[in-house]
Design an enzyme around this catalytic site. Structure first.
Site, short mmCIF file in Angstrom:
data_model
loop_
_atom_site.label_atom_id
_atom_site.label_comp_id
_atom_site.label_asym_id
_atom_site.label_seq_id
_atom_site.Cartn_x
_atom_site.Cartn_y
_atom_site.Cartn_z
N ASP A 39 0.84 -1.17 -0.05
CA ASP A 39 0.04 0.00 0.04
C ASP A 39 1.02 1.12 -0.10
O ASP A 39 0.68 2.21 -0.48
CB ASP A 39 -1.02 0.14 1.20
CG ASP A 39 -2.05 -1.15 1.23
OD1 ASP A 39 -2.21 -1.54 0.12
OD2 ASP A 39 -2.74 -1.19 2.03
N MET A 40 1.88 1.18 0.72
CA MET A 40 2.89 2.31 0.72
C MET A 40 3.48 2.79 -0.59
O MET A 40 3.75 3.72 -0.95
CB MET A 40 3.89 2.12 1.83
CG MET A 40 4.88 3.28 1.90
SD MET A 40 4.17 4.87 2.32
CE MET A 40 3.37 4.49 4.22
N ASP A 76 3.19 0.25 -10.01
CA ASP A 76 1.92 -0.49 -10.12
C ASP A 76 2.28 -1.92 -10.33
O ASP A 76 1.65 -2.59 -9.87
CB ASP A 76 1.25 0.02 -11.48
CG ASP A 76 0.06 0.74 -11.42
OD1 ASP A 76 -0.33 1.00 -10.06
OD2 ASP A 76 -0.80 1.20 -12.20
N GLY A 80 1.82 -4.73 -6.70
CA GLY A 80 1.25 -6.01 -6.96
C GLY A 80 1.88 -7.13 -6.92
O GLY A 80 1.47 -8.30 -6.03
N ARG A 84 1.14 -10.04 -3.66
CA ARG A 84 0.87 -11.33 -4.26
C ARG A 84 2.00 -12.25 -3.14
O ARG A 84 1.84 -13.32 -2.76
CB ARG A 84 1.26 -11.79 -5.58
CG ARG A 84 0.23 -11.25 -6.31
CD ARG A 84 -0.02 -11.79 -7.92
NE ARG A 84 1.47 -11.36 -8.43
CZ ARG A 84 1.55 -10.07 -8.98
NH1 ARG A 84 0.47 -9.23 -9.09
NH2 ARG A 84 2.44 -9.62 -9.75
N SER A 90 -5.65 -8.17 -0.99
CA SER A 90 -6.96 -7.87 -0.33
C SER A 90 -7.72 -7.07 -1.21
O SER A 90 -7.37 -6.10 -2.11
CB SER A 90 -6.70 -7.15 1.12
OG SER A 90 -6.15 -6.02 0.95
N ASP A 97 -5.56 0.71 -4.99
CA ASP A 97 -4.99 0.86 -6.30
C ASP A 97 -5.74 1.51 -7.25
O ASP A 97 -5.31 2.42 -8.07
CB ASP A 97 -4.43 -0.49 -6.39
CG ASP A 97 -3.45 -0.37 -7.72
OD1 ASP A 97 -2.48 0.29 -7.78
OD2 ASP A 97 -3.75 -1.05 -8.94
N ASP A 101 -5.11 5.09 -8.78
CA ASP A 101 -5.16 5.31 -10.49
C ASP A 101 -5.81 6.54 -11.00
O ASP A 101 -5.33 7.09 -11.68
CB ASP A 101 -5.52 3.95 -11.16
CG ASP A 101 -4.43 2.73 -11.12
OD1 ASP A 101 -3.30 3.13 -10.68
OD2 ASP A 101 -4.80 1.81 -11.37
#
Length: 230
Positions: A39-40, A76, A80, A84, A90, A97, A101
């Protein structure tokens, strides 16, 4: 022929993903070891893209802005992969995200609007208006899909999806400045504005077709159909 074209496109995209996965793996692994969350990375990437667009584009420094944006766009892919790998994928991460965007897209085209509004840079009221329209239609394209899916319908595809719009715009913005050919950027913005408008229409017609095909479930208060069982 279409089948082969589709196959070639998928194969090319897979090779592209494999190549960049190898590039970002060491970076993502290091960030995870340092305790940095996916997230950061998403947030920092959006801030970087927005800063690159809103600082450099309005001043007419397009190629520098594109370079800065491109560096942060890879966040991006990194976030991701991190999600994973660490098992932290989540719904919240997906929501964040997607939401960020939209902010990044707004910054990129907003920066170009300011570029054309700047009398010492782009200096074109017409192009400022066209760019603003491209920004609005790009946002509506994404909204149309999200709204359709919230109603249990589909509204994907179309002439200009997000990745297409951004790639074309950034590449031609870079070369229009580097080669001093402003017509390149003008052409791509006209294209994005028109293609985004057509995409919104395509998705709207697709949703309407789905609703008309199933009038029994066309009402907002209609409960979802029971799943069929054999």
């Amino acid at each position: 022929m279409v089948t082969w074209l589709d196959y070639d496109r998928v194969a090319m995209l897979n090779r592209f993903r494999q190549f960049w996965t190898k590039v970002i793996t060491p970076i993502a692994t290091l960030l995870l070891k340092l305790g940095v969350s996916a997230d950061m990375v998403t947030l920092v990437g959006t801030i970087g893209v927005s800063a690159g667009a809103l600082i450099f584009f309005p001043r007419g420094q397009l190629w520098i802005g594109v370079v800065v944006i491109t560096c942060f766009v890879f966040s991006d892919l990194i976030d991701g992969y991190m999600a994973r790998t660490s098992g932290t994928s989540s719904k919240w991460g997906s929501f964040l995200d997607s939401t960020l965007d939209r902010i990044a897209d707004g910054a990129i085209y907003g920066g170009l609007v300011l570029y054309y509004a700047n009398s010492r840079a782009g200096d074109s009221t017409l192009m400022a208006a066209v760019t603003l329209w491209a920004l609005v239609m790009g946002a509506v394209t994404s909204y149309a899909r999200a709204k359709a899916e919230s109603l249990g319908l589909k509204a994907s595809g179309g002439l200009a999806e997000r990745a297409d719009r951004l790639v074309f715009t950034l590449i031609l913005a870079f070369f229009s400045d580097l080669l001093n050919l402003p017509i390149l950027l003008e052409l791509v913005i006209w294209y994005v504005a028109a293609a985004s408008t057509i995409t919104v229409i395509q998705r709207s017609l697709s949703v309407r077709k789905q609703v008309l095909a199933d009038p029994a479930n066309a009402g907002l208060d209609t409960p979802p159909a029971e799943p069929k069982t054999d």
